[in-house]
Design an enzyme around this catalytic site. Structure first.
Site, PDB file in Angstrom:
ATOM      1  N   THR A   1       0.800  -1.254  -0.034  1.00  0.00           N
ATOM      2  CA  THR A   1      -0.080   0.067   0.142  1.00  0.00           C
ATOM      3  C   THR A   1       0.736   1.116   0.089  1.00  0.00           C
ATOM      4  O   THR A   1       0.419   2.220  -0.557  1.00  0.00           O
ATOM      5  CB  THR A   1      -1.043  -0.097   1.471  1.00  0.00           C
ATOM      6  OG1 THR A   1      -1.936  -1.089   1.108  1.00  0.00           O
ATOM      7  CG2 THR A   1      -1.421   1.299   1.466  1.00  0.00           C
TER       8      THR A   1
ATOM      9  N   SER B   1       1.453  -7.807  -1.074  1.00  0.00           N
ATOM     10  CA  SER B   1       2.370  -8.703  -0.131  1.00  0.00           C
ATOM     11  C   SER B   1       1.469  -9.919  -0.174  1.00  0.00           C
ATOM     12  O   SER B   1       2.153 -10.950   0.265  1.00  0.00           O
ATOM     13  CB  SER B   1       2.686  -8.255   0.987  1.00  0.00           C
ATOM     14  OG  SER B   1       1.393  -8.082   2.009  1.00  0.00           O
TER      15      SER B   1
ATOM     16  N   ARG C   1      -2.698 -25.304  15.331  1.00  0.00           N
ATOM     17  CA  ARG C   1      -3.183 -24.345  16.171  1.00  0.00           C
ATOM     18  C   ARG C   1      -4.122 -24.703  16.989  1.00  0.00           C
ATOM     19  O   ARG C   1      -5.329 -24.975  16.684  1.00  0.00           O
ATOM     20  CB  ARG C   1      -3.424 -23.005  15.333  1.00  0.00           C
ATOM     21  CG  ARG C   1      -2.543 -22.497  14.429  1.00  0.00           C
ATOM     22  CD  ARG C   1      -3.078 -21.272  13.797  1.00  0.00           C
ATOM     23  NE  ARG C   1      -3.147 -20.150  14.977  1.00  0.00           N
ATOM     24  CZ  ARG C   1      -4.234 -19.295  14.593  1.00  0.00           C
ATOM     25  NH1 ARG C   1      -4.998 -19.277  13.834  1.00  0.00           N
ATOM     26  NH2 ARG C   1      -4.187 -18.523  15.745  1.00  0.00           N
TER      27      ARG C   1
ATOM     28  N   CYS D   1      -4.400 -18.593  20.998  1.00  0.00           N
ATOM     29  CA  CYS D   1      -4.374 -17.300  21.648  1.00  0.00           C
ATOM     30  C   CYS D   1      -3.486 -16.324  21.149  1.00  0.00           C
ATOM     31  O   CYS D   1      -2.435 -16.636  20.637  1.00  0.00           O
ATOM     32  CB  CYS D   1      -4.205 -17.572  23.156  1.00  0.00           C
ATOM     33  SG  CYS D   1      -5.401 -18.696  23.817  1.00  0.00           S
TER      34      CYS D   1
HETATM   35  N1  ASP Z   1      -2.590  -5.382   0.404  1.00  0.00           N
HETATM   36  C1  ASP Z   1      -1.507  -4.719   0.881  1.00  0.00           C
HETATM   37  C2  ASP Z   1      -0.406  -5.428   0.779  1.00  0.00           C
HETATM   38  O1  ASP Z   1       0.014  -6.248   1.918  1.00  0.00           O
HETATM   39  C3  ASP Z   1      -1.858  -4.068   2.055  1.00  0.00           C
HETATM   40  C4  ASP Z   1      -0.824  -3.113   2.887  1.00  0.00           C
HETATM   41  O2  ASP Z   1       0.336  -2.896   2.240  1.00  0.00           O
HETATM   42  O3  ASP Z   1      -1.036  -2.674   3.807  1.00  0.00           O
HETATM   43  O4  ASP Z   1       0.385  -5.567  -0.015  1.00  0.00           O
END
Ligand code: ASP
Length: 347
Positions: free
Chosen positions: A18, A63, A251, A284
């Protein structure tokens, strides 16, 4: 004779996320823009008395698309530039940042320079962006040195919203808040308020004799399996029997407990006897697995399941990928899972 100390030099590695996205005026969706465009939004960077260089993934990626190959690519970039730079800042999407940070902490054995991952919740071009503050402080941390010239933070970390966390202890906890990461089972390494305050007792000690050894192989033939009431035996048994499956991040409930049903215990025992590694971590968000606390945990221990201690899911997963990638025997994997090899568990 004149003595000139070379300027601190930092390598910025831009993978995407982002922080470097912009709204497509037609569709309204966020899309990547390139690194030079990104830097135009942070003219403050020029204010640092540092040599700053950059390298970018081409194309930059969200990502969600990060893979073990991307981690190897990062290892290779850091390894081949290790001598030239004092520190590294990786710009990365927040969604899987904790997986990447954890993976790098294992793959960069003997690392004695800062590798700081950061990103943002709002694009750097947005008016209320958190990206500028995160990026500028991450650079400052990567460049920070002790009086004797050694780096203050010689390890892989995530810096996000005022908090510096050990990378393999951090986890994304909020899809909305600027304060999006927590390190639930390990204290902060630094806090940035008016002052940037390092908590040196929590930071890995610098070792002058350490040599960076890069590791590239990760074996991803594993799954994360989260227990829930009402699991269907046929489905679970099928997964545990899968021939290609080499490990499971299991988990469990509370301090490491699972239902006492015979079919489950049998399926797990069969899996571990066939050489699969099953690691018990809790669902948790804080605390540790203690398999000898309840009958329900004890039976897991008897099934050959290993404790993941107070590991995050990201650290347990990438550690197991790493150990399997080394081609170790189940016995050796068991031994290493019970040791802290990069500060990832409290033992
Ligand atoms: N979808 C984006 C990513 O993980 C979200 C971010 O960067 O906050 O690449």
């Amino acid at each position: 004779m004149s003595h000139t100390t070379p300027k601190t030099s930092i390598l910025l590695i831009y993978t995407g996320g982002t922080i470097g996205m912009m709204k497509n005026p037609v569709t309204g969706a966020l899309e990547n823009f390139n690194f030079d465009q990104l830097l135009e939004y942070v003219p403050e960077i020029k204010g640092f008395n540092l040599d700053l260089y950059s390298i970018a993934f081409e194309p930059p990626i969200d990502s969600s698309d990060i893979s073990p190959e991307s981690w190897s690519q990062l290892v290779s970039i850091i390894y081949s530039n290790y001598e030239q730079y004092d520190g590294f800042v990786i710009l990365h999407g927040t969604d899987t940042m904790a997986f990447t940070a954890s993976a790098l902490s294992f793959m960069l054995e003997g690392l004695m320079k800062p590798v700081i991952l950061t990103g943002s919740q709002l694009p750097i071009g947005a008016l209320r962006t958190d990206g500028k503050e995160n990026l500028l402080t991450a650079i400052e941390i990567a460049a920070a040195k002790n009086e004797d010239g050694t780096p203050i933070v010689p390890e892989v970390c995530i810096f996000f919203h005022e908090k510096l966390m050990r990378g393999n202890r951090a986890t994304k906890v909020s899809a909305d808040n600027f304060d999006a990461f927590e390190s639930n089972n390990y204290p902060l390494l630094a806090h940035s308020g008016i002052e940037l305050q390092f908590y040196k007792n929590n930071i890995m000690p610098y070792r002058s004799d350490a040599v960076l050894t890069p590791h590239y192989e990760m074996d991803a033939h594993i799954i994360i399996f989260s227990l829930f009431p009402g699991m269907q035996p046929d489905i679970v048994k099928k997964i545990m029997r899968d021939k290609k499956l080499r490990g499971v991040i299991f988990r469990t409930f509370g301090s490491g407990n699972a239902p006492q049903e015979k079919w489950l215990v049998d399926a797990l025992t069969r899996a571990t006897r066939s050489g699969k590694t099953i690691v018990n971590i809790t669902q948790c968000s804080t605390g540790s697995v203690k398999m000898n606390l309840y009958e329900t945990g004890l039976q897991l221990l008897e099934s050959g399941i290993i404790s993941g201690h107070d590991s995050t899911v990201e650290a347990a997963l990438t550690k197991l990928m790493f150990l399997l990638g080394k081609g170790l025997t189940p016995e050796d994997i068991n031994r290493y899972m019970n040791l802290s090899i990069a500060g990832e568990i409290t033992v």
